[in-house]
Write a protein that holds these residues in place. Structure first.
Motif, PDB file in Angstrom:
ATOM      1  N   GLY B 212      58.482  57.408  37.013  1.00 16.92           N
ATOM      2  CA  GLY B 212      58.712  56.211  37.817  1.00 16.92           C
ATOM      3  C   GLY B 212      60.099  56.034  38.384  1.00 16.92           C
ATOM      4  O   GLY B 212      60.378  55.014  39.009  1.00 16.92           O
ATOM      5  N   ALA B 213      60.973  57.029  38.221  1.00 12.21           N
ATOM      6  CA  ALA B 213      62.364  56.818  38.637  1.00 12.21           C
ATOM      7  C   ALA B 213      62.655  57.232  40.070  1.00 12.21           C
ATOM      8  O   ALA B 213      63.507  56.638  40.718  1.00 12.21           O
ATOM      9  N   CYS B 214      61.954  58.233  40.582  1.00 12.06           N
ATOM     10  CA  CYS B 214      62.430  58.843  41.831  1.00 12.06           C
ATOM     11  C   CYS B 214      61.665  58.441  43.085  1.00 12.06           C
ATOM     12  O   CYS B 214      62.109  58.747  44.184  1.00 12.06           O
ATOM     13  N   MET B 215      60.524  57.795  42.957  1.00 14.76           N
ATOM     14  CA  MET B 215      59.712  57.389  44.111  1.00 14.76           C
ATOM     15  C   MET B 215      59.190  58.606  44.888  1.00 14.76           C
ATOM     16  O   MET B 215      58.869  58.487  46.065  1.00 14.76           O
ATOM     17  N   GLY B 216      59.094  59.741  44.222  1.00 13.77           N
ATOM     18  CA  GLY B 216      58.625  60.953  44.893  1.00 13.77           C
ATOM     19  C   GLY B 216      57.132  60.941  45.172  1.00 13.77           C
ATOM     20  O   GLY B 216      56.654  61.652  46.040  1.00 13.77           O
ATOM     21  N   CYS B 217      56.371  60.140  44.425  1.00 17.97           N
ATOM     22  CA  CYS B 217      54.905  60.211  44.513  1.00 17.97           C
ATOM     23  C   CYS B 217      54.275  58.880  44.897  1.00 17.97           C
ATOM     24  O   CYS B 217      53.168  58.569  44.479  1.00 17.97           O
ATOM     25  N   SER B 218      54.987  58.098  45.708  1.00 17.68           N
ATOM     26  CA  SER B 218      54.479  56.761  46.062  1.00 17.68           C
ATOM     27  C   SER B 218      53.264  56.829  46.980  1.00 17.68           C
ATOM     28  O   SER B 218      53.125  57.758  47.769  1.00 17.68           O
ATOM     29  N   ARG B 227      53.500  53.862  42.457  1.00 15.23           N
ATOM     30  CA  ARG B 227      53.928  55.211  42.109  1.00 15.23           C
ATOM     31  C   ARG B 227      52.778  55.863  41.346  1.00 15.23           C
ATOM     32  O   ARG B 227      52.351  55.328  40.317  1.00 15.23           O
TER      33      ARG B 227
END
Lengths: 305, 244
Positions: B212-218, B227
């Motif tokens: 949940g930290a990087c917003m890579g998979c929103s 996310r």
């Protein structure tokens, strides 16, 4: 004052370790794992005037010793950050936080910083003039000294808090841009943001990332970051926050020898969520190994003699 | 979420490309079927997210398909080797929303998380019907394992070489009052169109951190941005926005 204490633009940090914007959200996920108040500070998720979803997925690609991301500044917008994220953050983090701000016009930057300026626990602004992911905006401010200075001057007018400008490495002469920001009123420079990169999938024969290109970060970029921190720290008379591929206590000391007053840790948080805690715990031992009494003594050490 | 060191107890192929790995370690962070773990592998920068197939008393079962460098490396690991694993990631399936007869639809490597789900639902006294979809006969796995749990199992193959010819949506039972699914996105879309009740979908996306930290998979949903790694991977039917 402890062995790890540093002073960043007049604000004392218990240690120089600051998780970098975009790799730490607003701290909640990490607060589940350890007491994030042990950090020097952290730089919160890049905030813009309006809410942004960001780029389509896939947004992530792996690289040797690093990764590419093209998140595209996903954030809920400054009003929601003030109303929802910061109150929630305060439940977990009780120190001064670094406010990372992005924009698509000079007015955007000034507006967002002005809105955030009243938040007492914001210790510094870190104005991102370098995000490579956004079409038609972010990149251009950080790639010319004039545009970077214009943003700096506009934000300077709306805040008395320490103002750091976060620079892009994707330029021919980073020193001239840093000097322009200093002349326009910046209190510090933070660098480097990600390097523009790309991967192509051999199976699909297409770019891995939907946005095609993205920001390359991780251990692989550390030497580039050290070099640029060294160049900028040698040319300006304001503090430098060094980042780019930092993942160990040794890296932190190396970055400080290059001239960094504080050090941000980015991609490493995504791989090892405990990395900042580990670095802070390891620093005294590594300092002993290299005969360092106080960490602040090594700042810019590589420039002397 | 917890970070722990896990020791490999077994690592055996189930088909030409699908492996079953059982690991021993602290599984206390795993609280629901449909969650996943994120595995650090030597020489690879990003962790590899793998769905939890089963989890009992400190034993974690992963069934994974070799699709790239990471899973290929996993397939060559030996008993006794250790892995750095983040556990308890994702929301998982919410079994409280199911009625008395749940339908589970799995496609290919989307099948594994349905195993712990079936086990949980059956333990709750619910009737479970499972449809497992594969391309061809030699790709079929876990049919007997689901049967051993007491589920009604139907297998489909696209080429008709085993079970019902076609896709999972060609073998939907006449009655069910809720469904759960996991599989490739075209299958999920077909399930969305062809099911008549509410249900839950598990999605896949390239991830940076997995927590949940990087917003890579929103992704965009009816209820806002989510996310996949933290607010998902399971979304309910009514909150899905396709191709958004």
């Amino acid at each position: 004052m402890g062995r790890l204490t540093v002073n960043l633009c007049g604000v004392e940090l218990d240690n120089p370790i600051i998780p970098a914007s975009g790799t730490f959200g607003y701290g909640y996920e990490f607060a589940e794992l350890y007491d994030i108040n042990m950090l020097g500070s952290f730089s919160f998720k890049g905030t813009t005037k309006e809410p942004r979803f960001g780029n389509p997925t896939p947004r992530i690609a792996e690289c040797p010793m690093g990764m590419i991301n093209a998140v595209g500044l996903q954030n809920p917008g400054v009003e929601k950050v003030i109303a929802e994220e910061l109150p929630k953050m305060r439940q977990h983090f009780h120190k001064k936080v670094m406010a990372n701000v992005s924009g698509f016009s000079v007015e955007d930057y000034a507006y967002t910083c002005e809105r955030l300026n009243g938040e007492e626990d914001i210790g510094w602004f870190e104005v991102n003039v370098s995000c490579p992911n956004v079409h038609g905006g972010g990149m251009s401010f950080g790639t010319s000294p004039e545009a970077a200075a214009e943003v700096t001057a506009a934000v300077r007018k709306v805040t008395d808090k320490p103002l750091l400008i976060k620079l892009s490495p994707n330029v021919t002469d980073i020193v001239s841009i840093a000097k322009a920001c200093e002349a326009a009123g910046a209190d510090g420079i933070s660098l480097i943001n990600t390097l523009l990169g790309m991967r192509i999938d051999l199976k699909t024969k297409k770019p891995v990332i939907a946005n095609k290109m993205g920001g390359f970060s991780g251990s692989a970029i550390f030497p580039v970051a050290v070099r640029m921190v060294y160049q900028v720290a040698g040319a300006v008379n304001i503090p430098v926050v060094g980042m780019g591929g930092v993942s160990s206590a040794e890296d932190v000391i190396e970055m400080m020898l290059a001239g960094a007053t504080a050090v941000e840790v980015g991609a490493a948080n995504l791989i090892d969520p405990f990395v900042c805690k580990t670095i802070i715990e390891e620093l005294p031992r590594v300092m002993d190994k290299y005969g360092i009494q106080n960490l602040s003594d090594v700042i810019g050490g590589a420039h002397h003699g | 979420m917890k970070q722990g060191i896990f020791t490999i107890l077994t690592n055996q192929p189930l088909t030409d490309t699908v492996y079953r790995m059982v690991l021993k370690g602290d599984t206390s962070a795993i609280t629901a079927p449909g969650q996943f773990v994120n595995i650090k592998l030597d020489g690879l920068y990003l962790r590899r997210p793998i769905s939890v197939c089963d989890c009992v008393d400190g034993e974690l079962t992963l069934v994974y398909k070799v699709v790239g460098k990471g899973t290929e490396q996993m397939s060559t690991m030996s008993v006794g080797e250790q892995l750095d694993v983040l556990t308890g990631l994702g929301n998982g399936y919410d079994t409280a929303l199911a009625g008395s007869h749940a339908l589970l639809l799995g496609g290919g490597v989307g099948v594994p998380p349905l195993y712990m789900l079936a086990k949980t639902l059956i333990a709750q006294g619910k009737t479970v019907s499972v449809v497992l979809g594969f391309n061809t006969k030699n790709e079929v796995f876990y049919e007997q394992e689901f049967k051993a749990l007491g589920a009604n199992v139907t297998v489909t193959t696209v080429d008709g070489s085993y079970g019902v010819k076609g896709f999972v949506t060609d073998a939907l039972p006449a009655s069910y009052d809720y469904f759960f699914t996991c599989g490739p996105e075209p299958m999920l879309k077909a399930v969305y169109k062809n099911t008549v009740t509410e249900g839950q979908f598990s999605f896949e996306e390239r991830m940076g951190c997995g927590f949940g930290a990087c917003m890579g998979c929103s992704c965009k949903t009816v209820t806002g941005y989510k996310r996949i790694c933290k607010d998902g991977p399971v979304l309910t039917k009514e909150e899905i926005l396709w191709d958004a």
